[in-house]
Design an enzyme around this catalytic site. Sequence first.
Site, PDB file in Angstrom:
ATOM      1  N   VAL A   1       0.788  -1.365  -0.097  1.00 31.09           N
ATOM      2  CA  VAL A   1       0.038   0.129   0.006  1.00 31.09           C
ATOM      3  C   VAL A   1       0.680   1.474   0.097  1.00 31.09           C
ATOM      4  O   VAL A   1       0.311   2.339  -0.087  1.00 31.09           O
ATOM      5  CB  VAL A   1      -0.982  -0.025   1.173  1.00 31.09           C
ATOM      6  N   TYR A   2       2.088   0.941  -0.112  1.00 34.11           N
ATOM      7  CA  TYR A   2       2.878   2.501  -0.105  1.00 34.11           C
ATOM      8  C   TYR A   2       2.859   3.034  -1.404  1.00 34.11           C
ATOM      9  O   TYR A   2       3.175   2.523  -2.319  1.00 34.11           O
ATOM     10  CB  TYR A   2       4.482   2.070   0.346  1.00 34.11           C
ATOM     11  N   VAL A   3       2.395   4.215  -1.388  1.00 34.41           N
ATOM     12  CA  VAL A   3       2.291   4.842  -2.584  1.00 34.41           C
ATOM     13  C   VAL A   3       1.248   4.214  -3.612  1.00 34.41           C
ATOM     14  O   VAL A   3       1.962   4.208  -4.874  1.00 34.41           O
ATOM     15  CB  VAL A   3       3.606   5.487  -3.221  1.00 34.41           C
TER      16      VAL A   3
END
Length: 331
Positions: A52-54
Site C-alpha cells: 500500500v505504500y504510494v
Amino acid sequence: MQYRLLGNSGLAVSELCLGTMTFGNTTDEQESLRMVDRFVELGGNFLDTANVYVGGRSEEIVGKAIRSRRSELIVATKVRFPTASHPNGGGLSRKHIMDSVDASLARLGTDYIDLYQVHTWDKATPIEETLRALDDLIASGKVRYIGCSNFYAWHLMKALAVSDARQYARFVSVQQQYSLVSREMDRELLELCLEENVAVIPWAPIGGGFLTDRYGTTYPTEGRLANPNGGESSWAVRGNECNFAIREAVQKVAKELGRSTSQVALRWLIQRDGITSPIFGARTLEQFEDNMGAIGWDMPADVWASLDEASGLPSEYPKRFIKKFSRGLND
C-alpha cells in the site's frame, strides 16, 4: 556493516533496514535507486516496503532496484490494508493474501518474497486461516519467511501457539514502533520476542524525525510531524515535556560523541538486546548518509545506559532484557 540472524532462522540481515515508504512519493525514482545503490555499497542487504505504500509505486521502484542483484538482497513487503474497494479487497483472509502476494510479486518483478509480513492484526479473520495461507505460500516457494507488524503481545503469542499446534510456519519477526520516545514494546512485547526468539524490526526509530535537530518546541509548519493525521508520528503525540527532555538528552550525547542526533538514536537501538534491524527512511541522499552514520562504531555502555534512563524505562520492568537471546553473526 554488521549482520544478524532474523529471529529463529538462518537468514542474515544487515543491522539497518532501508525503509522505502518515501519511494515514489517525497523521493523520486532516480533518487530512490541511487539510495539503494549506496545502501548496498555500504553493506546493506535488507529492504522493507508494503503493497500500500504510494499505491504500490514503492514496490515497483524496489523491483527496479533489486533486478540485477536479486539473490544478494532481502526484500520484505506486507499485506493487510485495502488495495481494492470490493468487500474482499483488504484484510488477512486467504483470498486477499493470495491475490495480494501475486500482485506484489508482479510489482517487485521477482518470483519470491524473502519476508512476507501481515501489516496489522485482522480481528475479522481467524488467525488459523491467515497462518494456513501463509504456510502454503512458503510451501509454494512464493514466500521464504513470514513476519507480523503492529501486533499486541497476545496477538503474537496466539499466532505462535497456533503455528506450533498445527505445525505451520512461525512468524520470525515483528515490525513495531520503537524508539527512545516510544517504548510501549517494553511492557510485554519485547519480553515475549526475547523469550520466543522473534526478531524485532523497529519502525520510526527516530520518532518520525522528532529526535533530530529539525524541530523545536512549538508546532511545526512542515515535515512529517506537521501532519495532523500522522497518528503516532504527529506533533500531538510527540510534542510534550517528557519527550523534549529525552530529545535534550540525545542532543547532549550527540554533542559529546561528535555524532548527529539521528545517529545516536539509531545507535541506541542497534545496541539494544533483542533488536535486530531498525528500519530507517530518508527523503534525500543527504538524510540517508546521515542515518547511515549510525553504523561502524560503538556507543559507550555508560552513555547508552544514560539514554536508557532518560527515556524512562521503569525500574520495576523485568531485568531479563539484558539476556542475549538474539544470535549475531559477528559476536
